[in-house]
Design an enzyme around this catalytic site. Structure first.
Site, PDB file in Angstrom:
ATOM      1  N   GLU A  75       1.003  -1.056  -0.100  1.00  0.00           N
ATOM      2  CA  GLU A  75      -0.036   0.175   0.065  1.00  0.00           C
ATOM      3  C   GLU A  75       0.869   1.452   0.045  1.00  0.00           C
ATOM      4  O   GLU A  75       0.471   2.398  -0.608  1.00  0.00           O
ATOM      5  CB  GLU A  75      -0.815   0.086   1.233  1.00  0.00           C
ATOM      6  CG  GLU A  75      -2.223  -1.376   1.102  1.00  0.00           C
ATOM      7  CD  GLU A  75      -2.703  -1.240   2.297  1.00  0.00           C
ATOM      8  OE1 GLU A  75      -2.423  -1.654   3.313  1.00  0.00           O
ATOM      9  OE2 GLU A  75      -4.166  -1.077   2.142  1.00  0.00           O
ATOM     10  N   GLU A 117      -3.985  -9.582   3.750  1.00  0.00           N
ATOM     11  CA  GLU A 117      -4.636  -9.215   4.670  1.00  0.00           C
ATOM     12  C   GLU A 117      -5.838 -10.282   5.063  1.00  0.00           C
ATOM     13  O   GLU A 117      -6.106 -10.377   6.231  1.00  0.00           O
ATOM     14  CB  GLU A 117      -5.173  -7.793   4.785  1.00  0.00           C
ATOM     15  CG  GLU A 117      -4.375  -6.559   5.165  1.00  0.00           C
ATOM     16  CD  GLU A 117      -3.480  -6.140   3.917  1.00  0.00           C
ATOM     17  OE1 GLU A 117      -3.560  -7.069   2.722  1.00  0.00           O
ATOM     18  OE2 GLU A 117      -2.887  -5.070   3.811  1.00  0.00           O
TER      19      GLU A 117
HETATM   20  N1  COA Z   1       4.663  -7.219  11.455  1.00  0.00           N
HETATM   21  C1  COA Z   1       5.363  -7.484  12.713  1.00  0.00           C
HETATM   22  N2  COA Z   1       6.597  -8.146  12.289  1.00  0.00           N
HETATM   23  C2  COA Z   1       6.706  -8.780  11.121  1.00  0.00           C
HETATM   24  C3  COA Z   1       5.816  -8.569   9.969  1.00  0.00           C
HETATM   25  C4  COA Z   1       4.781  -7.613  10.281  1.00  0.00           C
HETATM   26  N3  COA Z   1       4.011  -7.210   9.257  1.00  0.00           N
HETATM   27  N4  COA Z   1       6.508  -9.209   8.865  1.00  0.00           N
HETATM   28  C5  COA Z   1       7.861  -9.854   9.490  1.00  0.00           C
HETATM   29  N5  COA Z   1       7.913  -9.572  10.890  1.00  0.00           N
HETATM   30  C6  COA Z   1       8.750 -10.045  11.551  1.00  0.00           C
HETATM   31  C7  COA Z   1       8.587 -11.363  12.029  1.00  0.00           C
HETATM   32  O1  COA Z   1       7.857 -11.720  13.010  1.00  0.00           O
HETATM   33  C8  COA Z   1      10.127 -11.857  12.383  1.00  0.00           C
HETATM   34  O2  COA Z   1      10.508 -11.208  13.731  1.00  0.00           O
HETATM   35  P1  COA Z   1      11.082 -12.158  14.831  1.00  0.00           P
HETATM   36  O3  COA Z   1      12.304 -12.531  14.370  1.00  0.00           O
HETATM   37  O4  COA Z   1      11.132 -11.323  15.941  1.00  0.00           O
HETATM   38  O5  COA Z   1      10.320 -13.369  14.941  1.00  0.00           O
HETATM   39  C9  COA Z   1      11.024 -11.040  11.423  1.00  0.00           C
HETATM   40  O6  COA Z   1       9.988  -9.981  11.048  1.00  0.00           O
HETATM   41  C10 COA Z   1      11.487 -11.862  10.110  1.00  0.00           C
HETATM   42  O7  COA Z   1      10.079 -12.388   9.567  1.00  0.00           O
HETATM   43  P2  COA Z   1      10.231 -14.004   9.371  1.00  0.00           P
HETATM   44  O8  COA Z   1       8.751 -14.248   9.169  1.00  0.00           O
HETATM   45  O9  COA Z   1      10.856 -14.849  10.524  1.00  0.00           O
HETATM   46  O10 COA Z   1      10.834 -14.165   8.049  1.00  0.00           O
HETATM   47  P3  COA Z   1      10.549 -15.276   6.823  1.00  0.00           P
HETATM   48  O11 COA Z   1      11.642 -15.188   5.803  1.00  0.00           O
HETATM   49  O12 COA Z   1      10.055 -16.482   7.222  1.00  0.00           O
HETATM   50  O13 COA Z   1       9.060 -14.732   6.047  1.00  0.00           O
HETATM   51  C11 COA Z   1       7.551 -13.108   5.176  1.00  0.00           C
HETATM   52  C12 COA Z   1       9.083 -13.542   5.296  1.00  0.00           C
HETATM   53  C13 COA Z   1       7.435 -11.681   4.596  1.00  0.00           C
HETATM   54  C14 COA Z   1       6.741 -14.073   4.300  1.00  0.00           C
HETATM   55  C15 COA Z   1       6.788 -13.214   6.470  1.00  0.00           C
HETATM   56  O14 COA Z   1       7.522 -12.571   7.377  1.00  0.00           O
HETATM   57  C16 COA Z   1       5.275 -12.651   6.754  1.00  0.00           C
HETATM   58  O15 COA Z   1       4.365 -13.317   6.172  1.00  0.00           O
HETATM   59  N6  COA Z   1       4.966 -11.417   7.106  1.00  0.00           N
HETATM   60  C17 COA Z   1       3.924 -10.764   7.246  1.00  0.00           C
HETATM   61  C18 COA Z   1       3.410 -10.389   5.900  1.00  0.00           C
HETATM   62  C19 COA Z   1       1.986  -9.805   6.059  1.00  0.00           C
HETATM   63  O16 COA Z   1       0.972 -10.698   6.283  1.00  0.00           O
HETATM   64  N7  COA Z   1       1.746  -8.530   6.073  1.00  0.00           N
HETATM   65  C20 COA Z   1       0.417  -7.680   6.192  1.00  0.00           C
HETATM   66  C21 COA Z   1       0.200  -7.239   7.452  1.00  0.00           C
HETATM   67  S1  COA Z   1      -1.446  -6.399   7.534  1.00  0.00           S
END
Ligand code: COA
Length: 260
Positions: free
Chosen positions: A115, A135
């Site tokens: 966004e 989302e």
């Molecule tokens: N909000 C808060 N923390 C987030 C985040 C978010 N949107 N996206 C990633 N993080 C954090 C993770 O919790 C993790 O923190 P930690 O190490 O303290 O546990 C860190 O960033 C690394 O992310 P991680 O998930 O371990 O990396 P990955 O390579 O396994 O996966 C993604 C990458 C992008 C696929 C995954 O992080 C993800 O799905 N994130 C959320 C995406 C999402 O739903 N966004 C919309 C939000 S409305």
């Protein structure tokens, strides 16, 4: 311009903004949003700035979304306030910024991260970037303008597919549907954005501001975009930059615009 969660510097009239929460994949927490709101006000006001380059720290993420940990216990009223304030202070402010804002998408651009890129005027992605609005996988819908801006940029069919499946798309798929202007190798991402901004900074700043306003009006149901274009076109004639632009053309030299 000292911030806790973003890095910012001005060089050659370009404001470089890097979201700097690499350990959380640059997720947008409240403080980061407040800092972005502040830096966009600066960009709009400062004569020293002709364009903005927005990116994320590291090579893994542009922004992986709004910080999920912050709204896990919100109720409807708090949720609505989150979206309303965020849209006004950051996302709408970027879209309405009088200086072009380019998103250099250096990795994941998910949820609020996509966004954010959608609110920018131009998007460039590195080859490994992935984009999506996941989302609905959290029981939510996009709240920072994603349902509106994605639909206007890629059309209803693609927008509904991306939003209702929550699937990510690759940078090349994004280019194909017009979601990003260019896909480049990661090492060339900033350079590509700088190339575009370098051209923009040589053009007439007030004309650019008028053009952004008129183009934005084409996507607004509140105003008549043609009327906005007529007004902005007219305003250009009272600027020194118009006189300089025409004089430079007639004298076969490069114009030097003052933004007045
Ligand atoms: N909000 C808060 N923390 C987030 C985040 C978010 N949107 N996206 C990633 N993080 C954090 C993770 O919790 C993790 O923190 P930690 O190490 O303290 O546990 C860190 O960033 C690394 O992310 P991680 O998930 O371990 O990396 P990955 O390579 O396994 O996966 C993604 C990458 C992008 C696929 C995954 O992080 C993800 O799905 N994130 C959320 C995406 C999402 O739903 N966004 C919309 C939000 S409305």
């Amino acid at each position: 311009m000292e911030y806790a969660h973003i890095l910012s510097r001005i060089q050659d009239q370009i404001l470089y903004v890097t979201i700097n929460r690499e350990h959380k994949l640059n997720a947008l927490n409240k403080e980061t949003l407040a800092e972005l709101a502040d830096v966009i006000v600066l960009a709009s006001k400062s004569d020293q700035i002709r364009g903005v380059l927005l990116t994320g720290a590291g090579d893994k993420a542009f922004v992986a979304g709004a910080d999920i940990s912050e709204f896990s216990d919100y109720d409807s009223v708090e949720g609505e306030a989150l979206a309303r304030n965020g849209q006004k202070m950051v996302f709408d402010a970027i879209e309405n910024c009088s200086k072009p804002v380019i998103a250099a998408i250096n990795g994941f651009a998910l949820g609020g991260g996509l966004e954010l890129a959608l609110a920018c005027h131009i998007r460039i992605a590195s080859e490994h970037a992935k984009m999506g609005l996941p989302e609905v996988t959290l029981g939510l819908i996009p709240g920072y303008g994603g349902t509106q801006r994605l639909t206007k940029i890629v059309g209803k069919g693609k927008a509904i597919e991306m939003i209702t499946t929550g699937d990510m798309i690759t940078a090349f798929q994004a280019e194909k549907i017009g979601l990003v202007n260019y896909v480049v190798a990661a090492a060339e991402l900033i350079q590509k954005a700088e190339e575009i901004l370098d051209k923009i900074r040589q053009r007439a700043p007030l004309a650019i501001a008028g053009a952004i306003k008129a183009v934005n009006s084409s996507l607004s149901s509140d105003v008549n975009g043609f009327e906005v274009e007529i007004e902005e076109f007219g305003k250009c004639f009272s600027t020194s930059d118009f006189k300089e632009g025409v004089a430079a053309f007639l004298e076969k030299r490069k114009p030097s615009f003052s933004g007045k």
